[in-house]
Each structure stands twice: as C-alpha cells, then as structure tokens.
Scaffold this active site. Sequence first.
Site, PDB file in Angstrom:
ATOM      1  N   ASN A 160       0.684  -1.253  -0.048  1.00 41.81           N
ATOM      2  CA  ASN A 160      -0.014  -0.116   0.196  1.00 41.81           C
ATOM      3  C   ASN A 160       0.831   1.387   0.159  1.00 41.81           C
ATOM      4  OD1 ASN A 160       0.686   0.860   2.848  1.00 41.81           O
ATOM      5  ND2 ASN A 160      -0.379  -1.348   3.174  1.00 41.81           N
ATOM      6  N   ASP A 194      -5.141  -5.868   4.820  1.00 40.63           N
ATOM      7  CA  ASP A 194      -6.028  -6.745   5.418  1.00 40.63           C
ATOM      8  C   ASP A 194      -6.113  -8.024   4.950  1.00 40.63           C
ATOM      9  OD1 ASP A 194      -7.357  -4.627   6.993  1.00 40.63           O
ATOM     10  OD2 ASP A 194      -8.160  -3.707   5.167  1.00 40.63           O
ATOM     11  N   LYS A 210      10.125 -16.579  -8.449  1.00 40.11           N
ATOM     12  CA  LYS A 210       9.493 -15.794  -9.251  1.00 40.11           C
ATOM     13  C   LYS A 210       8.643 -16.529 -10.142  1.00 40.11           C
ATOM     14  CE  LYS A 210      10.073 -12.313 -12.715  1.00 40.11           C
ATOM     15  NZ  LYS A 210      10.701 -11.855 -13.957  1.00 40.11           N
ATOM     16  N   PHE A 248      -4.888   4.540  14.422  1.00 39.62           N
ATOM     17  CA  PHE A 248      -5.105   5.359  13.428  1.00 39.62           C
ATOM     18  C   PHE A 248      -5.987   4.767  12.305  1.00 39.62           C
ATOM     19  CE2 PHE A 248      -2.177   9.134  13.203  1.00 39.62           C
ATOM     20  CZ  PHE A 248      -1.651   9.216  14.320  1.00 39.62           C
ATOM     21  N   LYS A 299     -14.754   1.933  14.913  1.00 40.05           N
ATOM     22  CA  LYS A 299     -13.726   1.350  15.022  1.00 40.05           C
ATOM     23  C   LYS A 299     -13.075   1.315  16.375  1.00 40.05           C
ATOM     24  CE  LYS A 299     -11.445   0.720  10.392  1.00 40.05           C
ATOM     25  NZ  LYS A 299     -10.486   1.372   9.418  1.00 40.05           N
ATOM     26  N   LYS A 338     -13.040  -1.966  18.700  1.00 43.30           N
ATOM     27  CA  LYS A 338     -11.481  -2.306  19.085  1.00 43.30           C
ATOM     28  C   LYS A 338     -11.166  -1.845  20.674  1.00 43.30           C
ATOM     29  CE  LYS A 338     -10.299  -2.835  14.242  1.00 43.30           C
ATOM     30  NZ  LYS A 338      -9.695  -2.712  13.152  1.00 43.30           N
TER      31      LYS A 338
END
Length: 402
Positions: A214, A283, A293, A327, A341, A345
């Site tokens: 990401n 996720d 590869k 965050f 959230k 959590k």
Amino acid sequence: MVKSILEGKTVVLGVSGGIASYKAVDLASKLTQEGATVKVVMTANATKFVGSITFQAVTHQPVLTNLFEDSSQSAISHVSICKDADIFIVAPATANIIAKAAHGLADDALSTALLTASCTIVMVPAMNSQMWLNKATQHNLNVLKNRGIQIIEPEVGRLACGDEQAKGRFPETEFILNYMKDFLGKVQSLRGKTILITAGGTREPIDSVRFIGNRSSGKMGYAIAKAAKTKGANVILISGPTNLQPPFGVSMVYVETAQQMLQAVINNLSQADAVVMTAAVSDFRPAMKSNKKIKKESMPSSIELELNPDILEAISNKKDKQLVIGFAAETDNVLENATKKLKKKKLDLMVANDVSHPDFGFDSDFILAAFISDYGQQGSLEKYRKTELAEKVVEWIASKLA
Ligand SMILES: Cc1cc2nc3c(=O)[nH]c(=O)nc-3n(C[C@H](O)[C@H](O)[C@H](O)COP(=O)(O)O)c2cc1C
C-alpha cells in the site's frame, strides 16, 4: 525560590574552535548556577580561543581536551563523559565539527564523545555566513537533523569577520538556556515510559519478487517515534519497509508482512506503557505464495486472498494496562467509521484521517485528522503537519500516563 528544571541535570557541553568559543564560558557558568553538573569537552582548536582552566573554574568539574590523556589519571574520558547525561550541547559548533559529526568521524575528544552519546544532542552552529550557506555545511546539517540531532539556528547580525546583517551569529546565552529548559521540561514528561509504535505499510508476498502493498510512507509513525524519544521515552518502532532514516536513539524492529508485525507487537507488548498503531496493515494476503518468481505464462488469472490478523484487535485482547492509540485512514464517513472502529477495538484514542484528498495522508507531510477519544467525542478534521500531529499525540499520551 522556584527550582530550575536544570537542577540535578547533567549537561555535556562540547566546545569547538570558533570565535564564539569564549561565549560558551558564560553558558557553562549559567548552567552551573542553575544547578546543572556541566561536563565540558573541548577540541584542541577550541583551547586556542579559550583555556580549559576557565571552564574548569566556572563548572568546578574536570575538562576533557585530550583523547589520549592517561585515563587512570583523569576523572573523565571520552567514554565516561556522556554517562548519565541528560543533554549534550555543542556550543559553538564549527562547520568542522558539524561535518565530522555528520560523517561519524572520531579523531578527537569531542567528536569521539559525540559518538558515545545516547542522550539528545543539540548543536549551536556559529560561523561566517558564507561557511553557513555553503552547500556542504547545509547538507551536513540536514544529515544531523534527519538523525534527530537538534540544531539551534544561528542569528542574523554583526559577525566577527565584519559582515553586517549576516547569518552565523552565536545566539544569546539566555536564548540557549531557555531552549534547553524548554527541551528538558518536555523530555521529562515521558521519561521511564516505553512507547511501542508501528509504522509504514506491510508487504504480502505473491512470489519472491512481487507483493501486495500500500501507499503508506511511514512518515506519521516515524514522526511519533521521534517526538516520543524527544520527550525521554524508550521507543520501540516496528516498521514495515520505508525510505526513512531510523530516528535517533529508537530501537528498530523491521518487519515485512502483517503476520510478522503482529508477532513483533506481541513480543514487545508487555513492556509498553502505550501502543500507537500508525502502520497501514494489509487486510489480506495471497493464500498461496511462491518462493520463486512466477513466470508470466504461469501467472494465474486471479489470486486467491485470505484475511490477515487484525493487530489492533489482538492488542485489545492481550493488553494489560497499556494505552492503545489507533489511526484510521478513511475515504468516506471518516469520523463515523473511525468512531465505530474505536468502540469495536476498545481503543483509548483514535486518530481519524481523511485520505480522500491527494494532498493529505499517504506519503504527504500533511494529514487531515481528528481526535476521537475513548468517550467517543469527535473533534473536527483539521490540517496538520505530520510532525505537529505527532507532538499532539505524544502530549496526549504523556498527559494520560502522568
Ligand atoms: C580567528 C578564527 C576564528 C574562527 N571562527 C570560526 C567560527 O566562528 N566558526 C567556524 O566554524 N570556524 C571558525 N574558524 C575556523 C575553525 O577554527 C577551523 O575550521 C578549525 O579547524 C575548527 O576546529 P574544531 O572544529 O576541531 O574546533 C575560525 C578560525 C580562526 C583562525
């Protein structure tokens, strides 16, 4: 009389050889008068501008000038001088000592002592304005700043070389003293506390060369690590791959995948007083991973994914006394989703951040963020420099752990 924050503190004062060396005597004297133990280490060139006996007289401490002094005869050495130091200030710092420190040279007592310091280092450059502006000096200063060394910029004014209104002048003693007091005041707020931080994005391998990743740069987590270290915390930074320099004095744990990050968090959780999860944890991960590869011809048309562990949830279940700060990077209904959230959590603080705008969030120095506390209160989204938000998060932690 109000007690000075400097009382009982140990200050190492490095003096290098510039025209402002004599001004360091006043600094050494004022620091001593305010109750600090001041240990002076001078370069050989500094002793040409001012004698070590002067510093010895105002600090009532032996002064280190010679790396090769017989250590059995001397009360201090380049290795022992930084022991128990709260702060190491180099004032004045010549272009030469700045260059040496940037490159890790250790050819005299001051440059060698700098390499043994684990406390915060502050440098106060003072020099001719052309020396200050020289690209080499500016480059070296940036290297030091990126390593977490604090730089008090020289003032603009009349220089000894005769230049008027030029940058390079050593600041007034009062200014340096106030900087140190302010700094030491902040340093104390997380002294003895351990802060565990995750940063950067995780990488989930598809084969030996490809991965699912990401856009997280790690800047937010690294800024928090630096801010917490500056306030005196022991900082453990668990980092995914980034292009960032590790902050000075921080214990680094490098990981790549979400599973490795979870393991590193669990391994370090019990010693932490607060955990800050800024990492962008993938996720999902590919259900199958090839150790070689995969050839273009054999690449499947789709990759089956499986869920990664939720690290924040795992912390909530395993945690003891720790404060947990998350965050949440969101593009829609930012505050609402982040609040959900936080509750799910069981976090103490959630920093909601809006990543829908290209100028903020991933890889930017800026962030659009809001604080949501354990009472579910919502602040509004505001633009912050990441270093500024880092200060706020760390101040919040310090206030809760006080
Ligand atoms: C009279 C005089 C004044 C100097 N003033 C400065 C100064 O203010 N800042 C600086 O960086 N260098 C200054 N220098 C040059 C340094 O003394 C020189 O670079 C030296 O190698 C520094 O050694 P040190 O860093 O080991 O103390 C000056 C030199 C002389 C002769």
